[in-house]
Design an enzyme around this catalytic site. Structure first.
Site, PDB file in Angstrom:
ATOM      1  CG  ASP A 293      -2.210   0.857   0.876  1.00  0.00           C
ATOM      2  OD1 ASP A 293      -2.157   1.674  -0.065  1.00  0.00           O
ATOM      3  OD2 ASP A 293      -3.236   0.722   1.584  1.00  0.00           O
TER       4      ASP A 293
HETATM    5  C1  BGC Z   1      -5.153   3.184   0.140  1.00  0.00           C
HETATM    6  C2  BGC Z   1      -5.331   2.143  -0.935  1.00  0.00           C
HETATM    7  C3  BGC Z   1      -5.229   2.792  -2.303  1.00  0.00           C
HETATM    8  C4  BGC Z   1      -3.921   3.540  -2.409  1.00  0.00           C
HETATM    9  C5  BGC Z   1      -3.712   4.196  -3.767  1.00  0.00           C
HETATM   10  C6  BGC Z   1      -3.942   4.055  -0.088  1.00  0.00           C
HETATM   11  O1  BGC Z   1      -3.926   5.135   0.792  1.00  0.00           O
HETATM   12  O2  BGC Z   1      -5.073   2.535   1.391  1.00  0.00           O
HETATM   13  O3  BGC Z   1      -6.566   1.495  -0.780  1.00  0.00           O
HETATM   14  O4  BGC Z   1      -5.368   1.827  -3.303  1.00  0.00           O
HETATM   15  O5  BGC Z   1      -3.880   4.538  -1.410  1.00  0.00           O
HETATM   16  O6  BGC Z   1      -4.558   5.257  -3.975  1.00  0.00           O
END
Ligand code: BGC
Length: 767
Positions: A293
């Site tokens: 993530d």
């Molecule tokens: C979130 C993810 C997301 C990623 C990209 C993160 O802050 O937890 O779910 O896919 O950002 O936007």
């Protein structure tokens, strides 16, 4: 530095979770191409493939692609970009990679398409409320078409985290509290994004995009519902509740997964070798790509298990994180890590192989420009077909929580209708929390839709009264005056889109702003009041949920929100959605869930007895999991099991008759629950193991048959999935608390199962 592998956990966590992956292996010639390419790559080029920088910000896609970024692409220093979009723009960016870099490796373009790209449909929690995997698949398919046409290859969806604590803001992004429902919804979305059924072209079929089941691990179990907080879970709960939707997504062929931000029992998921490399890649033999993530590799330092970015890079690579989203730690520090520890080198090769394989599966090595179509971009976005799907999804997602006295649908005698509440004109909120390229101008608003559908001559006025973002009560008297002269009030109070979502946890689930005061004042007028309750989570609003005669949970419904709500309110469609998560009576009851295990002292209404309950609030949720009313009524009858005894490898057919005893056509969600009343460990009092949404005309009857396998009763143990001999109770009903028919059968002998019981879908037929 903390331990790399908790060996005990590796043994305990899901041993024997073996599965046959649905993501097919590459054809031999393609595999050979990947190997040949890998053999030509320098260490820098390999590391480049693992690097996924942001190409822009969520609200300013592409904004970071400048001359420096393009130079890095030319050097082979980038494997993928997120937060980019646009057919023409991405074609040019891809051209730089495949024409100006040494090895001409195409880039992967990714974005969060969570509930639509440009045509936004209801938020995922609302889609789960449809209890209709087919409409869920159809919306994901439509989103995939728009995403692919815009030049993107990959969505960070579905979010399949189980959420049993509504304080957690990200509950809006998933399918709610139940692992069986979660698994079915996960698989439906994967099929929608990645394409129809098995085809020889697989992911290389037209308009297929890579799905990404996230956030692998136990992100939804964050303590206290605080986003990013630690999860403390037993191995049983992890394996029986939190991991099964990922298993279901893997079985449906999900090409990628994203790891969770948080730690599980002290092991940050981004560095959890036992969980990611051990369970997901080794035990499940899932062959896809794992992405971290956002910035999570660098955050291993904050977690306190790495002293510096070099250690963080080593830990994440060992754990099985193939691609680094946004932290830049792999790009900047993996080389040093490998020079310090050469045993990392083959792990990097494995990571790069998974990345190249994903690109190969998408057909990008044969045609790097096959995604993105400037001409179709002009026509498919929010086209009539896509609006029709969004409208059907929105109608199906609405849940009728209460309807005392049959107040809904609105009677023709309601000549003057007062629509009250600032949320009634908040079109932005209908887009929900992940907007991708959604535009507020695309939202068909509520008031014009009501006017269009109401009988001629109906007078419809709107008074804001109060809203969710301010404590200002000065608008309430005007709302009260409007209520006084109305025949019927539609009161829209709840959350706006930004009360839920990432980092939007709340300690108090009541109506925000001055809306409680507004609701009390309007209800005190004494006119019939229908409450429309938008939210991204269960709310605790006794002032409306207990006092208003009719309440609809309306979530955030996407671009067709207005017409869909008008259809339901005026009876052009009957509500048939069901709660994918219970509504607690008080915030302090959280977390609470229907599938709890029995205790030695079951909850008792008699406060003189010492039982498992709070003294200051009634037992159980106000509205339970699976709850939802209709404009029709349904009779359940003639439960039959085709056998009394079943082998541990066998199945039993559970049949019943469902009849519409009302006066309008409507949908009923027939729900199958099971219980193992006496087992070696306490089993939940009830567990969903099948459901079907059936449309019935007045007087129509259907025979519904579920085929339930004994393996769906399997209990997790450190040695594997165990099917225990003995009695199984079967319950069929209209919600987890409204059981209409009961039966039982016996599992004749003990046996073993191969996969999580909740990840096995129950075949159902309707005759
Ligand atoms: C979130 C993810 C997301 C990623 C990209 C993160 O802050 O937890 O779910 O896919 O950002 O936007």
């Amino acid at each position: 530095m903390g331990p790399l592998i908790d060996r005990r956990a590796l043994l305990a966590t899901g041993a024997a979770l073996g599965m046959a992956p649905a993501l097919p292996a590459l054809a031999a010639d393609q595999d050979a191409r990947v190997r040949a390419l890998l053999a030509q790559m320098t260490l820098d080029e390999k590391i480049g493939q693992t690097h996924q920088p942001a190409g822009g910000r969520q609200k300013a896609l592409n904004s970071k692609i400048d001359a420096t970024a393009l130079d890095l692409v030319r050097k082979g220093g980038v494997g993928s970009y997120l937060h980019v979009a646009g057919a023409a723009f991405l074609r040019e960016l891809q051209r730089t990679a495949v024409e100006e870099s040494r090895l001409k490796i195409p880039l992967l373009f990714a974005i969060d398409v969570v509930h639509g790209f440009r045509t936004l449909y209801p938020v995922p929690l609302a889609m789960a409320a449809t209890f209709d995997p087919e409409i869920v698949r159809a919306t994901a398919r439509m989103a995939a078409v728009e995403t692919a046409v815009s030049g993107l290859h990959w969505t960070f969806a579905p979010m399949v985290d189980i959420a049993r604590d509504p304080r957690w803001g990200r509950i809006v992004e998933g399918a709610g509290e139940d692992p069986y429902l979660g698994g079915v919804m996960a698989a439906a979305q994967v099929r929608g994004f990645q394409g129809e059924g098995p085809s020889s072209k697989g992911l290389a079929a037209k308009d297929s995009i890579l799905a990404c089941a996230k956030h692998f691990g136990a992100y939804g179990a964050a303590a206290g519902g605080r986003d990013y907080d630690s999860a403390e879970l037993s191995d049983r709960t992890l394996n029986e509740v939190y991991l099964p939707p990922f298993h279901a997504a893997a079985k449906a062929g999900a090409g990628t997964m994203m790891t969770a931000f948080n730690d599980l029992n002290g092991a940050p998921t981004t560095a959890n070798t036992a969980l990611v490399r051990g369970v997901l890649k080794t035990q499940w033999t899932w062959p896809g790509l794992v992405v971290s993530d956002w910035n999570a590799i660098l955050e291993l330092i904050n977690h306190g298990i790495a002293e510096n970015p070099v250690q963080a890079a080593a830990l994440a690579l060992k754990a099985g994180i193939d691609m680094d989203m946004a932290s830049g730690v792999y790009a900047a520090h993996l080389k040093t890590a490998i020079s310090q520890d050469p045993s990392l080198s083959p792990l990097l090769d494995q990571a790069v192989t998974r990345i190249l394989t994903a690109k190969m599966r998408l057909g990008l090595f044969d045609d790097p420009y096959r995604f993105g179509d400037v001409e179709r971009e002009k026509t498919v976005f929010v086209g009539p077909e896509h609006r029709a799907i969004a409208r059907e999804a929105a109608r199906k997602a609405v849940v009728l929580l209460k309807n005392d006295g049959g107040l809904l649908p609105i009677a023709p005698s309601a000549r003057k209708i007062a629509v009250i509440g600032a949320l009634a004109t908040d079109n932005l909120s209908q887009l929900g929390s992940w907007k991708a390229r959604g535009q507020v101008a695309d939202v068909a608003p509520l008031l014009p839709a009501l006017k269009a559908i109401a009988p001629t001559g109906t007078e419809i006025v709107h008074v804001a009264g109060a809203g969710p973002r301010s404590d200002d009560e000065t608008g309430i008297p005007a709302a009260v005056e409007a209520a006084k002269v109305a025949d019927l009030v539609l009161l829209m109070v709840g959350e706006d889109f930004d009360h839920s979502g990432e980092s939007r946890s709340r300690s108090d689930l009541s109506l925000p702003g001055a809306q409680s005061a507004l609701a009390r004042a309007v209800l005190a007028v004494g006119k019939p009041v229908v409450v429309l309750l938008p939210s991204g989570r269960p709310l605790v609003a006794p002032e409306v949920l207990e006092r208003a005669p009719a309440v609809l949970a309306t979530w955030f419904l996407g671009v067709e929100a207005g017409p869909a709500l008008a259809d339901i309110l005026f009876g052009k469609a009957a509500p048939g959605g069901r709660l994918p998560v219970g509504f607690p009576r008080a915030t302090g009851q959280s977390p609470t869930y229907y599938a709890h295990v029995p205790t030695g002292r079951p909850a008792d209404p008699d406060l003189a007895k010492d039982t498992v309950r709070y003294h200051d609030v009634d037992i159980g949720p106000l509205f339970p999991f699976g709850h939802g009313l209709s404009y029709a009524s349904f009779a359940y009858s003639d439960l039959a099991l085709d056998r009394d005894n079943v082998a541990p490898s066998g199945a039993v057919k559970v049949s019943l008759t469902i009849a519409n005893t009302g006066s309008v056509a409507a949908d009923e969600v027939v729900q199958l629950y099971v219980r193992d009343p006496v087992a070696s460990v306490a089993r939940p009092v009830k567990e969903l193991r099948g459901f079907v949404r059936v449309t019935l005309k007045p007087g129509e009857r259907r025979r519904v048959t579920f085929t339930l396998a004994a393996a769906q009763l399997a209990i997790w143990s450190p040695e594997g999935w165990r099917v225990e001999a003995g009695k199984v109770e079967v319950m069929v009903g209209s919600s987890s608390a409204d059981i209409r028919l009961r039966g039982a059968f016996t599992i004749a002998a003990p046996g073993k199962a191969r996969e999580p019981a909740t990840a096995i879908p129950t075949p159902v037929s309707v005759a």
